[in-house]
Design an enzyme around this catalytic site. Structure first.
Site, PDB file in Angstrom:
ATOM      1  CG  HIS A 123      36.275  38.398  43.943  1.00  0.00           C
ATOM      2  ND1 HIS A 123      37.343  38.772  44.729  1.00  0.00           N
ATOM      3  CD2 HIS A 123      35.683  39.557  43.552  1.00  0.00           C
ATOM      4  CE1 HIS A 123      37.386  40.083  44.823  1.00  0.00           C
ATOM      5  NE2 HIS A 123      36.387  40.590  44.117  1.00  0.00           N
ATOM      6  CB  SER A 124      39.480  39.232  41.646  1.00  0.00           C
ATOM      7  OG  SER A 124      40.520  40.089  41.274  1.00  0.00           O
ATOM      8  CE1 TYR A 125      45.126  33.255  39.431  1.00  0.00           C
ATOM      9  CE2 TYR A 125      44.157  32.797  41.590  1.00  0.00           C
ATOM     10  CZ  TYR A 125      44.943  32.406  40.513  1.00  0.00           C
ATOM     11  OH  TYR A 125      45.549  31.164  40.517  1.00  0.00           O
ATOM     12  CB  VAL A 137      40.670  37.530  35.221  1.00  0.00           C
ATOM     13  CG1 VAL A 137      41.408  37.129  33.961  1.00  0.00           C
ATOM     14  CG2 VAL A 137      41.462  38.578  36.005  1.00  0.00           C
ATOM     15  CG  HIS A 163      38.105  44.101  43.102  1.00  0.00           C
ATOM     16  ND1 HIS A 163      37.597  43.655  41.905  1.00  0.00           N
ATOM     17  CD2 HIS A 163      39.070  43.201  43.467  1.00  0.00           C
ATOM     18  CE1 HIS A 163      38.226  42.545  41.541  1.00  0.00           C
ATOM     19  NE2 HIS A 163      39.108  42.250  42.477  1.00  0.00           N
TER      20      HIS A 163
END
Length: 250
Positions: free
Chosen positions: A80-82, A107, A227
């Site tokens: 997830h995300s980073y 990302v 998010h």
């Protein structure tokens, strides 16, 4: 690979810890799958290990170590995300252990790119931290007015819970480059889950690749959510993760 006992490794994003998956993990486990949702170094039960030396490769070591220590094979690795940085580099190191990569509003780096390269707004947080007493330490992003909320979470009870789990992140997590130069990682099936509808102003999402490095198509799903969809849309996210396991062996 049989999908009846697929091992899932769920990797949280920056500032979060493994508890972020507490609504999704039981849904996968209830379908007979093994589920691991570790807290990365510097977070959760490892918060005391946070320091300026912690970086993205530290977190890759965490995930690789878990997979090897548990002797997991045919893993669906979710970031997830980073954590898109983390799972990409993990795939570069141990592609033979993975059945699929799932990027959850994450990302997606090319070889040698940092999180700052992919998401330039991150540099603003690094610059802000540089003026403090601990320039290596970046606090979590603040809560924004609805519908943005805290990482897209707006329910007051959920916001309070989420805030209690968040911790600072080390600058090196955003400045260490991803490694994606192992040809074997290019053949791992990829799924991208994009949270749409409540994107913060000033943050532009880089288009995700339509094909994986070996030319085969990727799968792209949209989920109407902020998010942190693992908190706001856990059932829908779990179903997409289950689909990704099936598609990986199709």
């Amino acid at each position: 690979m049989s999908t009846s006992h697929t091992p899932y490794v769920l990797v949280h994003g920056a500032w979060h810890d493994g508890r972020a998956w507490h609504r999704v993990a039981p849904l996968l486990a209830a379908r007979g799958h093994r589920v691991f949702a570790p807290s990365l170094t510097g977070h959760g039960d490892k918060a005391h290990l946070l320091g300026p030396e912690v970086g993205m490769t530290t977190h890759v070591d965490d995930v690789v170590g878990l997979i090897l220590d548990e002797d997991l094979h045919d893993v669906v690795l979710v970031g997830h995300s980073y954590a898109g940085m983390v799972i990409s580099t993990t795939a570069n190191r141990i592609p033979e252990r993975l059945a699929g990569l799932v990027y959850v509003d994450a990302v997606v780096p090319a070889h040698g790119e940092t999180a700052v390269d992919v998401m330039p707004v991150t540099q603003l947080m690094i610059d802000r931290a540089a003026g403090g007493d601990e320039p290596w330490r970046i606090p979590p992003m603040p809560e924004l007015p609805a519908p943005r909320g805290l990482f897209g979470v707006t329910d007051p009870a959920d916001v309070a819970w989420l805030r209690s789990t968040l911790g600072d992140e080390a600058v090196r997590c955003f400045t260490q480059p991803a490694e994606t130069d192992n040809p074997a990682q290019g053949a791992i099936p990829r799924t991208y889950i994009l949270c749409v509808g409540d994107e913060p102003e000033g943050i532009t999402r880089r288009p995700v690749p339509a094909t994986r490095p070996d030319g085969e198509p990727t799968r792209i799903h949209e989920l109407h959510s902020g998010h942190d969809c693992m908190i706001t849309r856990p059932a829908e996210l779990a179903e997409l993760l289950l689909e990704s396991a099936v598609a990986s062996v199709a």
